[in-house]
Each structure stands twice: as C-alpha cells, then as structure tokens.
Design a protein around this motif. Structure first.
Motif, PDB file in Angstrom:
ATOM      1  N   UNK A   4      11.951   3.506   0.309  1.00  0.00           N
ATOM      2  CA  UNK A   4      11.129   2.480   0.947  1.00  0.00           C
ATOM      3  C   UNK A   4      11.277   1.169   0.183  1.00  0.00           C
ATOM      4  N   UNK A   5      11.674   0.125   0.907  1.00  0.00           N
ATOM      5  CA  UNK A   5      11.860  -1.171   0.259  1.00  0.00           C
ATOM      6  C   UNK A   5      10.542  -1.925   0.105  1.00  0.00           C
ATOM      7  N   UNK A   6       9.737  -2.013   1.177  1.00  0.00           N
ATOM      8  CA  UNK A   6       8.530  -2.826   1.111  1.00  0.00           C
ATOM      9  C   UNK A   6       8.875  -4.306   1.065  1.00  0.00           C
ATOM     10  N   UNK A   7       7.906  -5.189   0.891  1.00  0.00           N
ATOM     11  CA  UNK A   7       6.473  -4.899   0.752  1.00  0.00           C
ATOM     12  C   UNK A   7       5.838  -4.493   2.079  1.00  0.00           C
ATOM     13  N   UNK A   8       4.575  -4.100   2.028  1.00  0.00           N
ATOM     14  CA  UNK A   8       3.819  -3.785   3.229  1.00  0.00           C
ATOM     15  C   UNK A   8       3.611  -5.064   4.040  1.00  0.00           C
ATOM     16  N   UNK A   9       3.476  -4.936   5.333  1.00  0.00           N
ATOM     17  CA  UNK A   9       3.271  -6.118   6.186  1.00  0.00           C
ATOM     18  C   UNK A   9       1.791  -6.493   6.304  1.00  0.00           C
ATOM     19  N   UNK A  10       0.918  -5.761   5.582  1.00  0.00           N
ATOM     20  CA  UNK A  10      -0.524  -6.022   5.620  1.00  0.00           C
ATOM     21  C   UNK A  10      -0.999  -6.340   4.211  1.00  0.00           C
ATOM     22  N   UNK A  11      -1.725  -7.438   3.995  1.00  0.00           N
ATOM     23  CA  UNK A  11      -2.246  -7.747   2.658  1.00  0.00           C
ATOM     24  C   UNK A  11      -3.206  -6.674   2.162  1.00  0.00           C
TER      25      UNK A  11
END
Length: 450
Positions: free
Chosen positions: A208-215
C-alpha cells in the motif's frame, strides 16, 4: 483482588442488523423493523438517553451451513441470517444521535486495508468522532466460499494477516498529520503538503502506497473493538484493541481472562487502563425476582433445541447434527469462536446437559446470569466490576427494543444511585467517554528516513 473505585462502569450494546439471537424476534414486544431506518434510530435514541458508551453491530458475510451442512435450519430459525451491511446502519444511527458511539464489524479476511481505513475515517468525521471498528478475522468457511476460496486459512494465518492489516490501517490514519488542513481562503492554501505522507508499506499480505484520501479523524484513529479468546486472539486484542468483548459463564473465568489480557497489554508496552474489558450480559429485569424468573421462562419457551444447536454450531463452526443429541457434548476440535465453546463446555459439565438440552440453553442463554430485580442485577455488576472481572458490560437484548427499554428504565438508575455509572457524557467523542487518550499521529516521514 478488588479494585480501588475509580471511574465508572462502561456500557456497550451488542446488536445484529437483523434478528437478534434465536427466539427474540418471536417475543410479543419485539419489533420486526430490521429493514427500516426508524427501527435502528429508535434504539440509538434509547441508548443515548441512558448514556450508553456505544452500540455496535456484529456481522458475517455469508449464511452459515454449520448445522447439517445446510442453510436450512439457519434460515428457518433466523440464525445468522439475514444480516444487513452494518456500515449504513450505524451511519443512520449517527444521524439521529449526538453522543452515542457507533461501531460496525468488518472482517480483515475479505477486505483491503485502504478501503476499511477510508470508510472508518470518513465515518469518524461524519459522526463527530464517535465511530468504532469491531475487528474480526472470520471463522466460517461459508464466508470464504463467497470470495472465491474453498475454506478459510488456519487461525494463526488469519491473525498474521489481521496484524498486518491493523499495521497498514494505522499508518493510513496517521498519513495526514494533525493540523494538515489549512483552509485559508485568502491565500488559497487548502492543506499543508509537508504534513501529508505516503506510507509505502510492503509486507507479506499487503502493498500500500498511501497516503489515505481522508484527513485524520477527530479521534485520531477509530476505537478498536475485538473479541478474540484463543491464544492468538488474546494476543491480538492486547496489542490493538481499545475495547475487548468477551463471554464468561463464571466470575472466576472472567477474572482470569481480565488479568491475562491486562498483563499481555503491558508486554506490548500499553497502559492496561487503556483497554476496557466488557463481558457479555443478557439482562432479564423484573420488578422482583419472581417476575424476572417468569420472563426468563417465557423467553426460553421461544427457542427450539435445534435452533440453539444451529446457533452453537455456527459460533464454533462444528456440525453438531452429526452427534447423538441425547448424549453429552463430545470432545471437539473447534474452528470458530473458542470463547463460546469454553462457555458451552463449562455449563454442560456443570449441569450434566445432553446436546439437546445444551441447545435449548444456548439458544436462550442469558449471559452473565443477570436475571432478577434491578438491585440484584446491579449487585452482580458491582461485584464483577470491583473484583476486576470487568470494566463494564456489553448488553445483549433478549428482544429489541423492549429489553433495552427495560434495562435503561430500571437498571441504569440503580447504577447511577450507587455512583457506578455516569449522569452525563464526559466528552464529545467515543474515546472521551471511554476514558481513552487520543493517539498521536506517528511521524511517518521520520520513520521512513530512519
């Protein structure tokens, strides 16, 4: 060893997004509104008015075939089916409440960490910091067959995947540092890119690269709920869980479990007070003991023995229809929930039950033996709390919403009168009300550089 009284008892509510238990849906006071938003929102309001910490929903992603290698009895008696997706259900409850925590079960066996991290981070924002995730590894081959697999991996492999799953979701929740959002209309600066980082996770099960799309959400990370009772499950819970849901037939087994989990938490470098252990209870409340006993008998009459055995077969993932129902529970190699099997063994040996009798008991069991007048029930809850068998209790209704209404009207005031339960919510988030700290975001950039 008794505890020095600090804090108070915590209360969670356990539900299914469908019929609960085995015979509860047949109760005269049971509502059959499982496909209606109003049903769940009503229950949420009842629990919030009583100042419960949270309600969470169990789930499976398949109809069991554990009894007789068939869905027949499971469908006939409503054992494990139907089940709505709990995520939209808790979203509906969040919209109708302000302080009540909301939790949903999602398995690490059939999902990807990114999707799960995104869903729960989104819900944490939309609920104002009230969401919890009940982490399961799944225990039914019937679930595996819905996802292109002939059977589930062994317990050790399932927990190995689950540990890495939690590592990845935790990294994703921390991939936006606190204060990342700038939202400066004048300058046009929306967010600070120096506070948002890829996770670049490359492991045995996930890349998993990330980052998440949600803060990062109001709680930092959702509250993690877990119910493992096997050796692997206990260690997983001690490492990750904020709330541990368990089942015990006796206070002695509950005290042993409590001490073991708190000790394992210390070995993982955690503060044991930051794990709340909530044994399951199924209260039956009467104005006096005679009325409570009558209500219990009426509930037991709603459950056929085969329905109870189908439920036990489902929970332990062993087909009990293969055995003589008029003989005792035989030695078994359990693939499912070990805690439920331990309970069944304990009561079967104590009562001398045949399998048929065990089925009737299991289908209508009142976990925690909380049957009586409010004073009797609170006496027992207080004893378990003071003797370090529990930090609180997970209440399971015999029928909904009526059993919750009885408990909140009769038992909660007695808890409050003794100073055992809150009279107002302590804070805005689920972590606040559980007395849990908000975890700090790890500096992923520093970790990568190191």
């Amino acid at each position: 060893m008794s505890r020095t009284r600090t804090g108070h008892i915590h209360l969670g509510a356990f539900m299914n997004a469908g019929p609960g238990g085995v015979g509860g849906w047949r109760h005269l006071d049971a509502e059959l509104g499982w496909f209606s938003p109003a049903y769940y929102q009503k229950i949420g309001r009842i629990l919030e008015a009583a100042l419960f910490d949270f309600v969470f929903f169990a789930d499976t992603v398949g109809i069991p075939r554990s009894f007789g290698n068939s869905i027949e009895d499971h469908v006939r008696y409503g054992v494990g089916a139907p089940r709505l997706d709990p995520i939209p259900v808790i979203t509906l409850i969040a919209a109708a409440t302000e302080k009540l925590g909301i939790g949903a079960t999602v398995s690490t066996g059939f999902q990807q960490p990114y999707n799960v991290a995104r869903s729960f981070a989104s819900l944490d924002h939309l609920s104002g910091g009230r969401v919890g995730w009940n982490v399961v590894t799944s225990f039914q081959d019937a679930e595996a067959l819905n996802f292109g697999n002939e059977k589930l991996p062994g317990r050790a492999e399932r927990y190995d995947r689950a540990n890495e799953f939690l590592e990845v979701t935790s990294k994703l929740w921390d991939s936006w540092g606190d204060g990342s959002l700038v939202l400066d209309k004048a300058s046009g600066a929306f967010a600070d890119p120096t506070r948002v980082h890829s996770i670049d996770h490359a492991g045995k099960h996930f890349q998993v690269q990330g980052p998440l799309s949600v803060p990062r959400g109001p709680q930092g990370r959702p509250v993690i709920i877990q119910a493992g009772s096997s050796v692997e499950g206990r260690d997983f819970a001690a490492r990750w869980a904020d709330v541990i849901f368990c089942s015990h037939e006796s206070i002695e087994s509950a005290i042993e479990f409590y001490a073991d989990l708190k000790g394992r938490a210390v070995k993982h470098g955690r503060d044991p007070d930051h794990i709340k252990i909530l044994p399951a209870v199924t209260p039956i409340v009467g104005r006096d003991r005679a009325e409570a006993d009558r209500l219990k008998r009426e509930f037991e009459e709603l459950v056929p023995a085969e329905a109870g055995l189908a439920r036990l077969s489902y929970h332990i993932d062993v087909d009990l229809s293969r055995y003589d129902l008029d003989k005792p529970l035989p030695p078994l190699e359990v693939k499912g929930v070990f805690g439920h099997f331990r309970e069944a063994l304990e009561v079967s040996a104590r009562e001398g039950f045949t399998l048929r009798q065990l089925g009737r008991w299991y289908g209508a069991r009142t976990e925690g033996n909380l049957v009586g007048a409010p004073v009797e029930i609170v006496d027992r809850m207080e004893q378990w709390f003071d003797r370090r068998a529990a930090d609180g209790f997970m209440t399971i209704p015999t029928h909904a919403p009526g059993a919750f209404e009885q408990f909140t009207a009769l038992v909660v005031p007695e808890l409050q009168r003794r100073g055992l339960f809150r009279t107002a919510y302590e804070g805005a988030t689920l972590r606040d009300n559980l007395g849990l700290p908000r975890p700090e975001a790890r500096d992923l950039r520093r970790r990568a550089a190191g």
